[in-house]
Scaffold this motif. Sequence first.
Motif, PDB file in Angstrom:
ATOM      1  N   ALA A  96      -8.799  -0.687   6.329  1.00 38.13           N
ATOM      2  CA  ALA A  96      -8.664  -1.443   5.069  1.00 38.13           C
ATOM      3  C   ALA A  96      -9.161  -2.869   5.248  1.00 38.13           C
ATOM      4  O   ALA A  96      -8.989  -3.490   6.302  1.00 38.13           O
ATOM      5  CB  ALA A  96      -7.200  -1.443   4.633  1.00 38.13           C
ATOM      6  N   ILE A 149      -6.517  -6.752   1.306  1.00 40.34           N
ATOM      7  CA  ILE A 149      -5.814  -6.114   0.192  1.00 40.34           C
ATOM      8  C   ILE A 149      -4.645  -7.000  -0.221  1.00 40.34           C
ATOM      9  O   ILE A 149      -3.883  -7.472   0.640  1.00 40.34           O
ATOM     10  CB  ILE A 149      -5.283  -4.707   0.597  1.00 40.34           C
ATOM     11  CG1 ILE A 149      -6.360  -3.883   1.316  1.00 40.34           C
ATOM     12  CG2 ILE A 149      -4.719  -3.977  -0.610  1.00 40.34           C
ATOM     13  CD1 ILE A 149      -7.616  -3.610   0.526  1.00 40.34           C
ATOM     14  N   ILE A 188       0.830  -1.210   0.000  1.00 42.94           N
ATOM     15  CA  ILE A 188       0.000   0.000   0.000  1.00 42.94           C
ATOM     16  C   ILE A 188       0.867   1.263   0.000  1.00 42.94           C
ATOM     17  O   ILE A 188       0.578   2.228  -0.708  1.00 42.94           O
ATOM     18  CB  ILE A 188      -0.936  -0.044   1.231  1.00 42.94           C
ATOM     19  CG1 ILE A 188      -1.983  -1.147   1.048  1.00 42.94           C
ATOM     20  CG2 ILE A 188      -1.577   1.311   1.493  1.00 42.94           C
ATOM     21  CD1 ILE A 188      -2.711  -1.557   2.320  1.00 42.94           C
ATOM     22  N   ILE A 242      -6.681   1.380  -1.849  1.00 48.46           N
ATOM     23  CA  ILE A 242      -6.327   2.096  -0.612  1.00 48.46           C
ATOM     24  C   ILE A 242      -5.600   3.399  -0.950  1.00 48.46           C
ATOM     25  O   ILE A 242      -5.862   4.446  -0.358  1.00 48.46           O
ATOM     26  CB  ILE A 242      -5.451   1.209   0.302  1.00 48.46           C
ATOM     27  CG1 ILE A 242      -6.168  -0.112   0.603  1.00 48.46           C
ATOM     28  CG2 ILE A 242      -5.111   1.951   1.597  1.00 48.46           C
ATOM     29  CD1 ILE A 242      -7.514   0.016   1.278  1.00 48.46           C
ATOM     30  N   SER A 253       2.407   3.618   7.085  1.00 45.89           N
ATOM     31  CA  SER A 253       2.016   2.319   6.521  1.00 45.89           C
ATOM     32  C   SER A 253       2.855   1.162   7.063  1.00 45.89           C
ATOM     33  O   SER A 253       2.533   0.006   6.819  1.00 45.89           O
ATOM     34  CB  SER A 253       2.138   2.381   4.987  1.00 45.89           C
ATOM     35  OG  SER A 253       1.429   1.348   4.363  1.00 45.89           O
ATOM     36  N   LYS A 271       2.456   1.796  -3.517  1.00 43.56           N
ATOM     37  CA  LYS A 271       1.466   2.241  -4.511  1.00 43.56           C
ATOM     38  C   LYS A 271       1.097   3.707  -4.269  1.00 43.56           C
ATOM     39  O   LYS A 271       0.968   4.490  -5.216  1.00 43.56           O
ATOM     40  CB  LYS A 271       0.210   1.355  -4.431  1.00 43.56           C
ATOM     41  CG  LYS A 271      -0.758   1.567  -5.554  1.00 43.56           C
ATOM     42  CD  LYS A 271      -0.162   1.070  -6.869  1.00 43.56           C
ATOM     43  CE  LYS A 271      -0.976   1.493  -8.059  1.00 43.56           C
ATOM     44  NZ  LYS A 271      -0.271   1.199  -9.326  1.00 43.56           N
ATOM     45  N   THR A 272       0.949   4.072  -3.006  1.00 44.46           N
ATOM     46  CA  THR A 272       0.607   5.470  -2.692  1.00 44.46           C
ATOM     47  C   THR A 272       1.740   6.394  -3.136  1.00 44.46           C
ATOM     48  O   THR A 272       1.487   7.469  -3.708  1.00 44.46           O
ATOM     49  CB  THR A 272       0.348   5.624  -1.182  1.00 44.46           C
ATOM     50  OG1 THR A 272      -0.699   4.724  -0.808  1.00 44.46           O
ATOM     51  CG2 THR A 272      -0.054   7.042  -0.826  1.00 44.46           C
ATOM     52  N   PRO A 302      -3.846  -2.632  -3.839  1.00 42.86           N
ATOM     53  CA  PRO A 302      -3.228  -1.431  -3.249  1.00 42.86           C
ATOM     54  C   PRO A 302      -3.791  -0.126  -3.805  1.00 42.86           C
ATOM     55  O   PRO A 302      -3.931   0.861  -3.073  1.00 42.86           O
ATOM     56  CB  PRO A 302      -1.741  -1.616  -3.583  1.00 42.86           C
ATOM     57  CG  PRO A 302      -1.563  -3.104  -3.612  1.00 42.86           C
ATOM     58  CD  PRO A 302      -2.830  -3.653  -4.206  1.00 42.86           C
ATOM     59  N   THR A 318      -1.267  -7.753  -1.081  1.00 45.82           N
ATOM     60  CA  THR A 318       0.086  -7.180  -0.971  1.00 45.82           C
ATOM     61  C   THR A 318       1.035  -8.291  -0.479  1.00 45.82           C
ATOM     62  O   THR A 318       0.568  -9.379  -0.116  1.00 45.82           O
ATOM     63  CB  THR A 318       0.132  -6.030   0.069  1.00 45.82           C
ATOM     64  OG1 THR A 318       0.011  -6.610   1.375  1.00 45.82           O
ATOM     65  CG2 THR A 318      -0.944  -4.992  -0.148  1.00 45.82           C
TER      66      THR A 318
END
Length: 259
Positions: free
Chosen positions: A184, A187, A18, A219, A88, A21-22, A216, A189
């Motif tokens: 969340a 997910i 996550i 989120i 995270s 990806k963010t 991901p 990952t």
Amino acid sequence: MGRFEGKVCIVTGGASGIGAKTAEMFVEQGGCVVVTDVNDAAGEKLVGDIGASKAAYLHLDVTDPDACQAGVDLAVEKFGSVDYLLNSAVKMAPGMLKDLSLADWNTMVNIGLTGSFLMTQAVGNWLIENERPGSVVMMSSIGGRQPYGMSGAYSTVKAAVKMLADHFGIEWGGYNIRVNSIVAGHIETPLTAYLKDPEIKRGRSEVTPLGRVGQPVDIANAVLFLFSDEADYVTATALNVDGGITRSVMNHMPGRKWS
Ligand SMILES: NC(=O)c1ccc[n+]([C@@H]2O[C@H](COP(=O)([O-])OP(=O)(O)OC[C@H]3O[C@@H](n4cnc5c(N)ncnc54)[C@H](O)[C@@H]3O)[C@@H](O)[C@H]2O)c1
């Protein structure tokens, strides 16, 4: 022009899942990112892929207050400010509570909860000293709403992280620093590598009202919304991003259906 043009974000645990990806999407939408993690190989590769003009990597163990401060210092030195933070980082130490060692308990609490506290404090104090607005997102979990058996301290930590975000949120409203959490669902990952098993993935998809496990990007979209000016009036709030699973317990009751 992207919505995060001129903005700077720090991501803890940013080398994977996550957080990674963010970080990618934040830069795609115009911003600069400081990716921090203890997995240096993955963090450096991600920053290489994103591009060194818009991203920097720092080895940052969130349990170390000096390292958290160094993350803020790097963001300011390289990109001129810090506007947003995503907490995270996580490390699992699973087990039944009855058998859980103090070391495993402390690992989860120190990284998941205390690390979120330390990093938020470091970023928030810089924002306050510099009289700037900001937005922080913490990662909670459906496992913090429901006790997740055999996950060690995970559920306790994720419930506490939601409260930590609420608490910072109400204390920092006057500084225009918003602090929220994301609850969340499942997910896909590296943390949830068991979802590579098609049977597990199918089973978890079936019990999720939206019919799939999350990715991901699901989120990251929510994190970026909470960072953005579109969430200008949102603070001390936990946002469920779980495909509806938190509200679906009555779907799974055996017995009569209303047809
Ligand atoms: N994946 C899911 O299904 C899910 C569901 C709910 C909540 N979450 C939460 O989202 C967040 C990210 O999860 P993910 O699935 O992307 O996990 P992930 O395992 O892919 O990434 C976690 C990262 O944290 C890093 N990390 C570990 N110890 C650290 C430390 N001491 N300091 C700094 N970084 C450290 C790891 O190296 C890793 O890169 C976590 O807080 C997790 O609890 C995930």
